[in-house]
Design a protein around this motif. Structure first.
Motif, PDB file in Angstrom:
ATOM      1  N   THR A  27      -6.893   7.349  10.514  1.00 56.96           N
ATOM      2  CA  THR A  27      -7.379   6.518   9.411  1.00 56.96           C
ATOM      3  C   THR A  27      -7.308   7.271   8.083  1.00 56.96           C
ATOM      4  OG1 THR A  27      -8.850   5.293  10.892  1.00 56.96           O
ATOM      5  CG2 THR A  27      -9.337   5.179   8.535  1.00 56.96           C
ATOM      6  N   TRP A  28      -7.608   8.538   8.104  1.00 56.11           N
ATOM      7  CA  TRP A  28      -7.495   9.352   6.884  1.00 56.11           C
ATOM      8  C   TRP A  28      -6.052   9.369   6.398  1.00 56.11           C
ATOM      9  CZ3 TRP A  28      -8.172  15.392   6.692  1.00 56.11           C
ATOM     10  CH2 TRP A  28      -8.196  15.811   5.342  1.00 56.11           C
ATOM     11  N   LEU A  29      -5.126   9.597   7.320  1.00 58.96           N
ATOM     12  CA  LEU A  29      -3.727   9.627   6.936  1.00 58.96           C
ATOM     13  C   LEU A  29      -3.270   8.257   6.428  1.00 58.96           C
ATOM     14  CD1 LEU A  29      -1.095  11.136   6.683  1.00 58.96           C
ATOM     15  CD2 LEU A  29      -0.666  10.728   9.125  1.00 58.96           C
ATOM     16  N   GLN A  30      -3.751   7.202   7.052  1.00 59.48           N
ATOM     17  CA  GLN A  30      -3.420   5.859   6.574  1.00 59.48           C
ATOM     18  C   GLN A  30      -3.865   5.664   5.127  1.00 59.48           C
ATOM     19  OE1 GLN A  30      -5.780   2.717   8.232  1.00 59.48           O
ATOM     20  NE2 GLN A  30      -5.083   1.307   6.637  1.00 59.48           N
ATOM     21  N   ARG A  31      -5.071   6.079   4.820  1.00 62.70           N
ATOM     22  CA  ARG A  31      -5.594   5.893   3.463  1.00 62.70           C
ATOM     23  C   ARG A  31      -4.820   6.724   2.448  1.00 62.70           C
ATOM     24  NH1 ARG A  31     -12.193   5.510   4.507  1.00 62.70           N
ATOM     25  NH2 ARG A  31     -12.071   3.673   5.872  1.00 62.70           N
ATOM     26  N   ILE A  32      -4.396   7.906   2.848  1.00 65.08           N
ATOM     27  CA  ILE A  32      -3.559   8.730   1.965  1.00 65.08           C
ATOM     28  C   ILE A  32      -2.251   8.008   1.661  1.00 65.08           C
ATOM     29  CG2 ILE A  32      -2.176  10.843   1.869  1.00 65.08           C
ATOM     30  CD1 ILE A  32      -4.456  12.229   3.445  1.00 65.08           C
ATOM     31  N   LEU A  33      -1.598   7.521   2.701  1.00 71.64           N
ATOM     32  CA  LEU A  33      -0.327   6.823   2.513  1.00 71.64           C
ATOM     33  C   LEU A  33      -0.510   5.572   1.664  1.00 71.64           C
ATOM     34  CD1 LEU A  33       0.920   7.326   6.152  1.00 71.64           C
ATOM     35  CD2 LEU A  33       2.282   7.927   4.130  1.00 71.64           C
ATOM     36  N   ASP A  34      -1.563   4.846   1.911  1.00 69.72           N
ATOM     37  CA  ASP A  34      -1.780   3.575   1.211  1.00 69.72           C
ATOM     38  C   ASP A  34      -2.163   3.766  -0.253  1.00 69.72           C
ATOM     39  OD1 ASP A  34      -1.733   0.708   1.610  1.00 69.72           O
ATOM     40  OD2 ASP A  34      -3.899   0.728   1.295  1.00 69.72           O
ATOM     41  N   ALA A  35      -2.550   4.987  -0.610  1.00 73.12           N
ATOM     42  CA  ALA A  35      -2.952   5.254  -1.998  1.00 73.12           C
ATOM     43  C   ALA A  35      -1.755   5.454  -2.923  1.00 73.12           C
ATOM     44  CB  ALA A  35      -3.854   6.488  -2.043  1.00 73.12           C
ATOM     45  N   HIS A  36      -0.562   5.570  -2.353  1.00 74.00           N
ATOM     46  CA  HIS A  36       0.639   5.799  -3.159  1.00 74.00           C
ATOM     47  C   HIS A  36       1.172   4.466  -3.683  1.00 74.00           C
ATOM     48  CE1 HIS A  36       4.656   7.086  -4.304  1.00 74.00           C
ATOM     49  NE2 HIS A  36       4.320   8.357  -4.082  1.00 74.00           N
ATOM     50  N   PRO A  37       1.555   4.366  -4.943  1.00 73.20           N
ATOM     51  CA  PRO A  37       2.020   3.086  -5.502  1.00 73.20           C
ATOM     52  C   PRO A  37       3.309   2.553  -4.876  1.00 73.20           C
ATOM     53  CG  PRO A  37       2.364   4.883  -7.071  1.00 73.20           C
ATOM     54  CD  PRO A  37       1.502   5.422  -5.977  1.00 73.20           C
ATOM     55  N   GLN A  38       4.096   3.430  -4.243  1.00 71.35           N
ATOM     56  CA  GLN A  38       5.346   2.981  -3.630  1.00 71.35           C
ATOM     57  C   GLN A  38       5.212   2.726  -2.130  1.00 71.35           C
ATOM     58  OE1 GLN A  38       7.941   6.279  -4.641  1.00 71.35           O
ATOM     59  NE2 GLN A  38       8.655   5.263  -6.500  1.00 71.35           N
ATOM     60  N   VAL A  39       4.005   2.937  -1.598  1.00 74.48           N
ATOM     61  CA  VAL A  39       3.804   2.869  -0.152  1.00 74.48           C
ATOM     62  C   VAL A  39       2.666   1.905   0.168  1.00 74.48           C
ATOM     63  CG1 VAL A  39       3.239   4.189   1.934  1.00 74.48           C
ATOM     64  CG2 VAL A  39       4.583   5.259   0.093  1.00 74.48           C
ATOM     65  N   CYS A  40       2.866   1.092   1.182  1.00 73.84           N
ATOM     66  CA  CYS A  40       1.826   0.184   1.668  1.00 73.84           C
ATOM     67  C   CYS A  40       1.615   0.476   3.145  1.00 73.84           C
ATOM     68  CB  CYS A  40       2.251  -1.273   1.470  1.00 73.84           C
ATOM     69  SG  CYS A  40       1.087  -2.474   2.136  1.00 73.84           S
ATOM     70  N   CYS A  41       0.458   1.013   3.478  1.00 73.47           N
ATOM     71  CA  CYS A  41       0.154   1.355   4.870  1.00 73.47           C
ATOM     72  C   CYS A  41      -1.089   0.604   5.322  1.00 73.47           C
ATOM     73  CB  CYS A  41      -0.051   2.863   5.046  1.00 73.47           C
ATOM     74  SG  CYS A  41      -0.296   3.345   6.773  1.00 73.47           S
TER      75      CYS A  41
END
Length: 278
Positions: free
Chosen positions: A15-29
């Motif tokens: 879940t932590w890694l998901q939130r990191i990925l989802d915080a990027h403007p070019q990435v939707c996780c």
């Protein structure tokens, strides 16, 4: 759009890694799509039943010359691929280049996901199995299993056994897939991500080929730190919160000697290979 999936033994930090990925403007996780267990596997049963019905009617009614052919693997894969892509794209924005889903148990489904998405990238987050066991205990305790944190209790022992089984299965499955498909898997160690969130986050987005300049990565690391998400310092435990502790270690205070020994005996070779023990 490019596709990726995040997996790891349950309670390893997915879940932590998901939130990191989802915080990027070019990435939707997004999270917990469970596309294999809740969609492709049930639909496969429907398709098999449909094909069985077609075959029966071909014999009984059309003398082996039916109007419809059986649904092929390629047709089924097209249906599954279309559904998953539609779900992944549901939250995507104008800037999105990568869409993905975090479901821990994808460690069991990597070959199927690869068949559907041959170029998809895989993130595997890896955590010390002793920490995984304690996190699973705390999760059960939070869900109302009162003896989950009581050494010697049945649920305590069952949780340790489950942690050993799922951790070993997950690590071996991802290692095998990675060896068969070089370059498609990026392993993230929970401990390293905690020790160097900026450096490890930069590697994560570098693996995707997304923008990973220093300022952006620092902003993402700050926004997804334990302190920012939980509102308290990492290492300060709260058994009532999903974000329980947010720091590696601490298993010694929760794991009895028998359980620690059981994990060492069952997971020892992999723990040494993954640098959790000398």
């Amino acid at each position: 759009m490019n596709v990726f999936f995040v997996c790891g033994a349950p309670k390893s930090g997915t879940t932590w890694l998901q939130r990191i990925l989802d915080a990027h403007p070019q990435v939707c996780c997004s999270g917990e799509g469970h596309f294999v267990k809740r969609f492709t596997a049930p639909v496969a049963k429907v398709m098999n039943a449909y094909n069985a019905g077609l075959a029966m009617e071909a014999r009984a009614v059309y003398e082996g010359r039916p109007y419809y052919s059986l649904v092929s693997q390629a047709e089924f894969d097209e249906i599954a691929r279309g559904f998953i892509l539609a779900r992944l794209r549901a939250r995507a924005g104008a800037e999105t280049r990568w869409v993905g889903d975090k479901t821990p148990t994808y460690t069991r489904d990597l070959d199927l996901l690869h068949r559907l998405f041959p170029t998809a990238r895989i993130f595997h987050i890896l955590r010390d199995p002793r920490e995984v066991a304690v996190s699973r205990m705390a999760h059960s305790h939070r869900a109302g299993v009162t003896d989950a944190l009581t050494p010697g209790a049945e649920q305590y022992r069952r949780t340790v056994d489950g942690a050993i089984r799922y951790w070993t299965e997950a690590v071996r499955a991802v290692d095998a897939f990675s060896q068969a498909h070089p370059g498609l898997v990026h392993e993230v160690r929970y401990r390293d991500l905690h020790a160097d969130p900026v450096g490890e986050t930069q590697k994560v987005f570098g693996f995707l080929g997304a923008a990973n300049d220093g300022i952006l990565i620092q902003q993402i690391a700050a926004a997804t730190s334990f302190e920012a998400m939980a509102g308290r310092p990492a290492g300060q435990e709260d058994l009532s919160s999903f974000l329980r502790r947010g720091a590696p270690g601490g298993w010694e205070a929760r794991l009895d000697a028998h359980s620690a020994q059981a994990i060492a005996e069952s997971c020892g070779d992999l723990m040494r290979e993954k640098r959790f023990v000398a």
